[in-house]
Design an enzyme around this catalytic site. Structure first.
Site, PDB file in Angstrom:
ATOM      1  N   ASP A   1      21.537  82.368  35.466  1.00 34.32           N
ATOM      2  CA  ASP A   1      22.280  81.579  36.456  1.00 34.32           C
ATOM      3  C   ASP A   1      22.484  80.187  35.869  1.00 34.32           C
ATOM      4  O   ASP A   1      21.822  79.810  34.888  1.00 34.32           O
ATOM      5  CB  ASP A   1      21.478  81.493  37.779  1.00 34.32           C
ATOM      6  CG  ASP A   1      22.199  80.655  38.833  1.00 34.32           C
ATOM      7  OD1 ASP A   1      23.436  80.737  38.922  1.00 34.32           O
ATOM      8  OD2 ASP A   1      21.536  79.899  39.570  1.00 34.32           O
ATOM      9  N   SER A   2      23.358  79.427  36.518  1.00 34.76           N
ATOM     10  CA  SER A   2      23.583  78.050  36.080  1.00 34.76           C
ATOM     11  C   SER A   2      22.349  77.190  36.331  1.00 34.76           C
ATOM     12  O   SER A   2      22.329  76.025  35.945  1.00 34.76           O
ATOM     13  CB  SER A   2      24.758  77.468  36.843  1.00 34.76           C
ATOM     14  OG  SER A   2      24.456  77.471  38.221  1.00 34.76           O
TER      15      SER A   2
ATOM     16  N   GLY B   1      30.247  75.638  38.789  1.00 32.89           N
ATOM     17  CA  GLY B   1      31.342  75.756  39.767  1.00 32.89           C
ATOM     18  C   GLY B   1      32.489  74.787  39.577  1.00 32.89           C
ATOM     19  O   GLY B   1      33.568  74.996  40.122  1.00 32.89           O
TER      20      GLY B   1
ATOM     21  N   CYS C   1      24.782  84.782  39.479  1.00 32.70           N
ATOM     22  CA  CYS C   1      25.608  83.612  39.768  1.00 32.70           C
ATOM     23  C   CYS C   1      26.995  84.108  40.161  1.00 32.70           C
ATOM     24  O   CYS C   1      27.642  84.828  39.387  1.00 32.70           O
ATOM     25  CB  CYS C   1      25.676  82.759  38.500  1.00 32.70           C
ATOM     26  SG  CYS C   1      26.789  81.357  38.581  1.00 32.70           S
TER      27      CYS C   1
ATOM     28  N   THR D   1      29.676  82.361  40.540  1.00 36.24           N
ATOM     29  CA  THR D   1      30.712  81.682  39.758  1.00 36.24           C
ATOM     30  C   THR D   1      30.896  82.366  38.407  1.00 36.24           C
ATOM     31  O   THR D   1      32.025  82.595  37.963  1.00 36.24           O
ATOM     32  CB  THR D   1      30.315  80.197  39.555  1.00 36.24           C
ATOM     33  OG1 THR D   1      29.953  79.651  40.816  1.00 36.24           O
ATOM     34  CG2 THR D   1      31.440  79.398  38.956  1.00 36.24           C
TER      35      THR D   1
ATOM     36  N   GLU E   1      19.551  71.463  42.534  1.00 27.18           N
ATOM     37  CA  GLU E   1      19.029  71.314  41.158  1.00 27.18           C
ATOM     38  C   GLU E   1      18.142  70.074  41.029  1.00 27.18           C
ATOM     39  O   GLU E   1      17.280  70.010  40.170  1.00 27.18           O
ATOM     40  CB  GLU E   1      20.182  71.241  40.146  1.00 27.18           C
ATOM     41  CG  GLU E   1      20.882  72.578  39.895  1.00 27.18           C
ATOM     42  CD  GLU E   1      20.001  73.615  39.209  1.00 27.18           C
ATOM     43  OE1 GLU E   1      19.249  73.254  38.293  1.00 27.18           O
ATOM     44  OE2 GLU E   1      20.066  74.798  39.607  1.00 27.18           O
TER      45      GLU E   1
ATOM     46  N   CYS F   1      27.117  81.753  46.990  1.00 30.50           N
ATOM     47  CA  CYS F   1      26.541  81.100  45.804  1.00 30.50           C
ATOM     48  C   CYS F   1      25.045  81.397  45.840  1.00 30.50           C
ATOM     49  O   CYS F   1      24.415  81.268  46.902  1.00 30.50           O
ATOM     50  CB  CYS F   1      26.801  79.595  45.874  1.00 30.50           C
ATOM     51  SG  CYS F   1      25.897  78.635  44.636  1.00 30.50           S
TER      52      CYS F   1
ATOM     53  N   HIS G   1      22.587  79.852  44.868  1.00 26.17           N
ATOM     54  CA  HIS G   1      21.727  78.708  45.220  1.00 26.17           C
ATOM     55  C   HIS G   1      21.556  78.575  46.746  1.00 26.17           C
ATOM     56  O   HIS G   1      20.551  78.030  47.213  1.00 26.17           O
ATOM     57  CB  HIS G   1      22.331  77.382  44.726  1.00 26.17           C
ATOM     58  CG  HIS G   1      22.117  77.083  43.275  1.00 26.17           C
ATOM     59  ND1 HIS G   1      22.695  77.806  42.265  1.00 26.17           N
ATOM     60  CD2 HIS G   1      21.381  76.107  42.668  1.00 26.17           C
ATOM     61  CE1 HIS G   1      22.332  77.291  41.091  1.00 26.17           C
ATOM     62  NE2 HIS G   1      21.534  76.260  41.310  1.00 26.17           N
TER      63      HIS G   1
HETATM   64  N1  DGL Z   1      24.388  79.862  41.542  1.00 26.22           N
HETATM   65  C1  DGL Z   1      25.763  79.646  41.173  1.00 26.22           C
HETATM   66  C2  DGL Z   1      26.658  80.555  41.972  1.00 26.22           C
HETATM   67  O1  DGL Z   1      26.190  81.557  42.480  1.00 26.22           O
HETATM   68  C3  DGL Z   1      26.043  78.182  41.244  1.00 26.22           C
HETATM   69  C4  DGL Z   1      27.224  77.800  40.465  1.00 26.22           C
HETATM   70  C5  DGL Z   1      27.219  76.391  40.009  1.00 26.22           C
HETATM   71  O2  DGL Z   1      26.421  76.070  39.146  1.00 26.22           O
HETATM   72  O3  DGL Z   1      28.096  75.651  40.474  1.00 26.22           O
HETATM   73  O4  DGL Z   1      27.840  80.358  42.105  1.00 26.22           O
END
Ligand code: DGL
Length: 258
Positions: free
Chosen positions: A11-12, A44, A74, A76, A151, A183, A185
């Site tokens: 994930d990001s 994102g 993720c 995105t 974050e 998302c 997060h």
């Molecule tokens: N967890 C990511 C998602 O599901 C976050 C994306 C991001 O870093 O903007 O989209």
């Protein structure tokens, strides 16, 4: 057929641990390796090309670490890059997309809200899915700033509450009865969201469905782990503090440059 190689996830940042949780709960004896690419968060707001490049980088590290399947934890990255990942690498990929299907099917007002990143809401994949529900009004809202605050470990803050109110109140006024968290997060915001939305609005995310899909792929194609003991490994390329806190200090988080 058994297979004790790990399930790889990326994930990001810290958010995909919401998906890891579901997977670990459903299959506790699977080994897992989680990559938190927090150094590059948020995805994102990046271009499709950048998201593809970051997803390839994460995939290649997980393949070096012998991942038997890769969960793109993720939305995105899934909506912008999974097609390219599947074309480039032989390993099976499981992705996550906003759960608009169950929300649209169950909605009684036929009005649902989707909170997701800009990258997800502008992706071709998401916009094609939306076309499958012509009788549902889908209110899309970009959650600008939410991933950054998570974050930074600022989930229960005034700043977060103000942003959530700004994004959710217009949806409430338009009479949504389902709120889709698009998302990975955002499940960490459920407590804060519940303080804002009335109790008749149901919140849906895709974590459980992704875990079930991962189990199906392992059962049918790749093999489940046969050992009782399992290892849960977490790598971050940023400060480990927030990831440790999200995992309630129960697992070992390691710093790695990737
Ligand atoms: N967890 C990511 C998602 O599901 C976050 C994306 C991001 O870093 O903007 O989209």
């Amino acid at each position: 057929m058994s297979n004790n190689y790990p399930i790889g996830l990326f994930d990001s940042g810290v958010g995909g641990t919401s998906i890891w949780r579901e997977i670990h709960q459903l299959m506790p004896n699977e080994n897992t390796i989680y990559l938190a690419d927090s150094k590059n968060a948020p995805y994102g707001l990046k271009s499709k090309e950048e998201i593809i490049a970051l997803s390839c980088k994460n995939t290649e590290l997980l393949l070096e670490l012998n991942a038997k399947v890769i969960v793109v934890a993720c939305n995105t990255a899934t909506t912008n890059a999974i097609k390219e990942l599947r074309a480039k690498y032989a390993v099976p990929f499981i992705g996550i997309e906003p759960a608009i299907k169950p929300a649209a099917i169950q909605s009684e007002t036929n009005i649902i809200g989707v909170l997701a990143t800009k990258g997800t809401l502008t992706s071709e994949l998401f916009n094609q899915s939306v076309l499958n529900y012509p009788n549902t009004k889908i209110i899309e809202q970009v959650g600008y700033g939410l991933v950054q605050l998570i974050e930074e470990g600022k989930t229960e803050t005034k700043e977060m509450r103000l942003l959530l109110k700004k994004y959710l109140e217009p949806m409430i006024k338009q009479n949504i009865d389902y709120l889709v968290l698009g998302c990975s997060h955002y499940p960490y915001l459920i407590q804060e969201i519940k303080k804002i939305i009335p109790s008749n609005i149901k919140i849906i995310d895709s974590g459980e469905a992704v875990a079930r899909q991962t189990k199906n792929i392992l059962t049918e194609k790749v093999g489940l782990a046969s050992e009782k003991e399992s290892n849960q490994i977490f790598y971050t390329n940023s400060s480990p503090e927030v990831l440790n806190a999200i995992l309630e200090y129960k697992y070992q988080v390691m710093e790695k440059d990737f």
